[in-house]
Write an enzyme that holds these catalytic residues in place. Structure first.
Site, PDB file in Angstrom:
ATOM      1  N   GLY A   1       0.823  -1.219   0.000  1.00  0.00           N
ATOM      2  CA  GLY A   1       0.000   0.000   0.000  1.00  0.00           C
ATOM      3  C   GLY A   1       0.845   1.252   0.000  1.00  0.00           C
ATOM      4  N   LEU A   2       2.089   1.117  -0.464  1.00  0.00           N
ATOM      5  CA  LEU A   2       2.997   2.270  -0.417  1.00  0.00           C
ATOM      6  C   LEU A   2       3.137   2.955  -1.779  1.00  0.00           C
ATOM      7  CD1 LEU A   2       5.699   0.866   2.071  1.00  0.00           C
ATOM      8  CD2 LEU A   2       3.972   2.600   2.542  1.00  0.00           C
ATOM      9  N   GLY A   3       2.051   2.992  -2.532  1.00  0.00           N
ATOM     10  CA  GLY A   3       2.044   3.880  -3.707  1.00  0.00           C
ATOM     11  C   GLY A   3       2.567   3.294  -5.005  1.00  0.00           C
ATOM     12  N   SER A   4       2.358   1.997  -5.244  1.00  0.00           N
ATOM     13  CA  SER A   4       2.861   1.419  -6.495  1.00  0.00           C
ATOM     14  C   SER A   4       2.135   2.006  -7.716  1.00  0.00           C
ATOM     15  CB  SER A   4       2.708  -0.103  -6.490  1.00  0.00           C
ATOM     16  OG  SER A   4       1.367  -0.458  -6.275  1.00  0.00           O
ATOM     17  N   SER A   5       0.818   2.204  -7.614  1.00  0.00           N
ATOM     18  CA  SER A   5       0.058   2.675  -8.782  1.00  0.00           C
ATOM     19  C   SER A   5       0.518   4.065  -9.213  1.00  0.00           C
ATOM     20  CB  SER A   5      -1.440   2.754  -8.466  1.00  0.00           C
ATOM     21  OG  SER A   5      -1.870   1.570  -7.901  1.00  0.00           O
TER      22      SER A   5
ATOM     23  N   ALA B   1       3.364   5.517  -8.503  1.00  0.00           N
ATOM     24  CA  ALA B   1       4.765   5.493  -8.948  1.00  0.00           C
ATOM     25  C   ALA B   1       4.860   4.997 -10.395  1.00  0.00           C
ATOM     26  CB  ALA B   1       5.597   4.613  -8.015  1.00  0.00           C
TER      27      ALA B   1
ATOM     28  N   ASP C   1      -0.222  11.087  -3.522  1.00  0.00           N
ATOM     29  CA  ASP C   1       0.720  10.018  -3.850  1.00  0.00           C
ATOM     30  C   ASP C   1       1.446  10.311  -5.169  1.00  0.00           C
ATOM     31  OD1 ASP C   1      -1.735   9.797  -5.099  1.00  0.00           O
ATOM     32  OD2 ASP C   1      -1.971   7.646  -4.766  1.00  0.00           O
TER      33      ASP C   1
END
Ligand code: MEV
Length: 323
Positions: free
Chosen positions: A106-110, A112, A153
């Site tokens: 849940g640390l912002g892959s989309s 990024a 994000d």
């Protein structure tokens, strides 16, 4: 020529949910990085490989159909390509490969991946996009896929560092602080952000005054934390994180596992601890002081948390290679 861009993930520090309603938040970019490599081809197809999700040679779409495949694993890359192609009238075929950690926590892959795609395309087609333009195109692409989101994000992936963010990108202020004393811990549970944002929206519909008041307190808290962060006053940041955790609980987005981890971190001596992001699952973070980082970590491990050892204040998107 293959162009590869790399963008960081994010950790929301304070202002979760309130930021959707244009209140400010503080977010830090994390060095859990995602890369996107792009090469122009001589056909009218866009081929996308996402090896971490087993998509190797089986995904391809005609240029004019980009953004319509409904394939979850390629949706953000497609939306980013579609945004650029529409705006700049590009019609070329592409070979695209994304890379990054298999688990995103849940640390912002989309965001990024979206930002890295836009940055790489800017290079490939000599568009010379500014950071602000990369932000705007990427944010639009993210909204095209998930419909909702404050864009914080996306800003973290573009600008990197630690930022004070508000107004869907109208206010983006870098806070010069690279070294926040944090322990980040994954709960092992995942819940979709969009559902939780909807849940808070519905609560706000039923109890507008009360929820607006909660957001107002969060706003004040974020402003106070901004000052404390700039002064490296971690006691204050920790205390504010604890109060914020209570407010997120009040909004109904906390979860038993997250509470367990938050209390474990505090038992281990944390100055403060809270969930990060939408809630329901994903990560919590704890602020440590002096040498109690290990005690907090072992307390979290005992509660079956997974420590994510990553640096905060990571560099924003950049071109990693051109070959
Ligand atoms: C999700 O990581 C954070 C939320 O504030 C949603 C958003 O800002 O887009 C809940």
């Amino acid at each position: 020529m293959v162009v590869t861009a790399s963008a960081p993930g994010k950790l929301m520090l304070l202002g979760d949910h309130a930021v959707v309603y244009d209140h400010p938040c503080i977010v830090t970019a994390v060095d859990l990085r995602y890369s996107v490599s792009i090469e122009v081809t001589n056909n009218d197809e866009i081929k996308i490989k996402v090896p971490v999700h087993g998509i190797e040679n089986n995904f391809s779409v005609k240029v004019e159909k980009i953004g319509t495949s409904n394939t979850k694993e390629t949706s953000f890359v497609e939306a980013a390509i579609s945004a650029i192609y529409k705006k700049y009238g590009v019609t070329k075929g592409l070979a695209v490969t994304t890379n990054g950690p298999k688990i995103s926590y849940g640390l912002g892959s989309s965001s990024a991946v979206t930002v890295a795609t836009v940055r790489a395309l800017s290079q490939v087609f000599n568009l010379n996009l500014t950071s602000k333009e990369i932000f705007e195109l990427s944010y639009q692409a993210v909204l095209d896929v998930q419909g909702k989101g404050s864009g914080f994000d996306v800003a973290a992936a573009v600008f990197g560092g630690t930022i004070y963010y508000a107004g869907k990108g109208k206010h983006i202020e870098p806070l010069q602080h690279e070294d926040i004393p944090l322990v980040i811990c994954y709960s092992g549970e995942k819940v979709g952000t969009v559902n939780l944002v909807k849940q808070v929206y519905e609560l706000k519909q039923r109890r507008p005054n009360i929820v607006d008041s909660v957001f107002e307190i969060m706003h004040r808290l974020v402003d106070r934390a901004r000052e404390a962060l700039l002064n490296s006053d971690w006691d204050t940041v920790g205390e504010l994180a604890n109060i914020h955790q209570g407010l997120l609980d009040a909004l109904g987005v906390n979860a038993p596992k997250l509470s367990e981890l938050v209390f474990s971190a505090r038992k281990g001596g944390a100055l403060g601890a809270k969930l990060s992001g939408a809630g329901g699952g994903d990560c919590i973070f704890a602020l440590y002081s002096g040498n109690n980082k290990d005690m907090i970590s072992s307390s979290l491990l005992k509660a079956n948390g997974e420590i994510i050892d990553i640096k905060t204040g990571a560099r924003g998107v950049y071109i990693a290679s051109v070959s």
